[in-house]
Scaffold this motif. Structure first.
Motif, PDB file in Angstrom:
ATOM      1  N   ARG A  91      52.868  41.706  40.149  1.00 40.39           N
ATOM      2  CA  ARG A  91      52.929  41.781  41.626  1.00 40.39           C
ATOM      3  C   ARG A  91      54.362  41.928  42.131  1.00 40.39           C
ATOM      4  N   THR A 123      47.639  44.214  44.509  1.00 39.99           N
ATOM      5  CA  THR A 123      46.689  43.155  44.855  1.00 39.99           C
ATOM      6  C   THR A 123      47.133  42.459  46.132  1.00 39.99           C
ATOM      7  N   ARG A 124      46.272  41.616  46.633  1.00 40.94           N
ATOM      8  CA  ARG A 124      46.609  40.836  47.827  1.00 40.94           C
ATOM      9  C   ARG A 124      47.776  39.881  47.552  1.00 40.94           C
ATOM     10  N   HIS A 125      48.001  39.569  46.269  1.00 40.52           N
ATOM     11  CA  HIS A 125      49.063  38.622  45.919  1.00 40.52           C
ATOM     12  C   HIS A 125      50.457  39.242  45.976  1.00 40.52           C
ATOM     13  N   GLN A 223      47.237  39.080  54.725  1.00 45.43           N
ATOM     14  CA  GLN A 223      46.841  38.766  53.350  1.00 45.43           C
ATOM     15  C   GLN A 223      45.437  38.166  53.318  1.00 45.43           C
ATOM     16  N   SER A 224      45.151  37.262  54.239  1.00 40.63           N
ATOM     17  CA  SER A 224      43.831  36.631  54.274  1.00 40.63           C
ATOM     18  C   SER A 224      42.730  37.644  54.543  1.00 40.63           C
ATOM     19  N   PRO A 229      42.240  43.772  45.948  1.00 39.87           N
ATOM     20  CA  PRO A 229      41.665  42.872  44.943  1.00 39.87           C
ATOM     21  C   PRO A 229      42.594  41.707  44.623  1.00 39.87           C
ATOM     22  N   ASP A 230      42.048  40.729  43.899  1.00 42.37           N
ATOM     23  CA  ASP A 230      42.830  39.571  43.479  1.00 42.37           C
ATOM     24  C   ASP A 230      43.595  39.826  42.186  1.00 42.37           C
ATOM     25  N   ALA A 231      43.190  40.819  41.412  1.00 40.69           N
ATOM     26  CA  ALA A 231      43.818  41.072  40.120  1.00 40.69           C
ATOM     27  C   ALA A 231      43.941  42.571  39.891  1.00 40.69           C
TER      28      ALA A 231
END
Length: 259
Positions: A91, A123-125, A223-224, A229-231
């Motif tokens: 990320r 990703t969102r992260h 972000q919320s 995706p998360d990954a």
């Protein structure tokens, strides 16, 4: 002020000890607020021979060089392909900005393919990268009072917000300044930065602090609400890509290192 695309940097590429998959312009020129005396930040990927990675000697996975050419101070930082791809999977928005920079000094088929794979690592992260970078730059602004870290603070927050909402990397602050969340003071600050690389920010501190706090909140909300995706989804494809490029195995009719 120099136009980076007018510079002939072919000799720079030719001087590197190992082939470059790509070299692009990063830093203030990419972000859209270079000064008259800004240096030129070049970033890219080099390709080590396979033997360098399987022997006992530690390879030069990261190389850095600084010099003056055409009267301009330049620095070139490159990572070996494997390290660069690992950074992409962590990320790291910074390497994505380098890979996808529209200011291209040198490119190959492998560069194009890697850029296509980049969507699979977002990703969102990635919001954490931009949030952390903004905090660091804001602290530097509070310590020095200089305009440069203040612009960096605004830039990374707006880039992060844009990425969360669109899935697209946009590092150019003048473009981001046209968005609905951008502080009204940005065009004036960008114009002031063009005059000098290092100088005090002539701003209302309380006002810009409120703008920064607001943008942090907007980034949190983006972000919320993000559909990212998360990954990463491209890990296996990137593994195959690294192996194939390293071994020089390419689809018929193409070459990973053809300019």
């Amino acid at each position: 002020m120099i136009d980076v695309l007018d510079l002939d940097l072919t000799p720079v590429v030719a001087e590197q000890p190992d082939p470059l998959l790509f070299a692009t312009v990063s830093g203030a020129h990419l972000y859209g607020f270079p000064s008259q005396d800004s240096d030129l930040d070049l970033r890219g990927v080099h390709l080590l021979p396979a033997a360098d990675l399987v022997g006992l000697r530690e390879p030069d996975e990261t190389r850095s060089r600084t010099w003056v050419r055409h009267g301009v101070e330049m620095d070139l930082v490159t990572h070996d392909l494997r390290k660069f791809v690992r950074l992409m999977l962590r990320r790291n928005g910074y390497v994505l900005e380098q890979l996808l920079s529209p200011l291209v000094v040198h490119t190959t088929d492998a560069h194009s393919e890697l850029a296509e794979l980049a969507a699979g690592v977002i990703t969102r992260h990635h919001a954490h990268h931009y949030r952390g970078f903004a905090v660091t730059q804001w602290r530097l602004f509070e310590k020095t009072g200089e305009l440069k870290p203040l612009l960096y603070t605004f830039r990374v927050l707006l880039t992060g917000i844009h990425l969360m909402r669109s899935g697209q990397v946009q590092a150019h602050l003048p473009t981001l300044a046209g968005g609905p969340d951008a502080p009204a003071c940005l065009p004036e600050l960008i114009a002031a930065k063009a005059e000098r690389e290092h100088g005090a920010a002539e701003v209302d501190h309380a006002r810009v602090e409120a703008d920064v706090e607001r943008l942090h909140a907007v980034l949190d909300e983006a972000q919320s609400a993000s559909e990212l995706p998360d990954a990463p989804s491209a890990h296996d494809a990137l593994h195959d890509f690294v192996v194939r490029v390293r071994l020089g195995v390419t689809p018929a009719g193409s070459s990973p290192l053809r300019p």
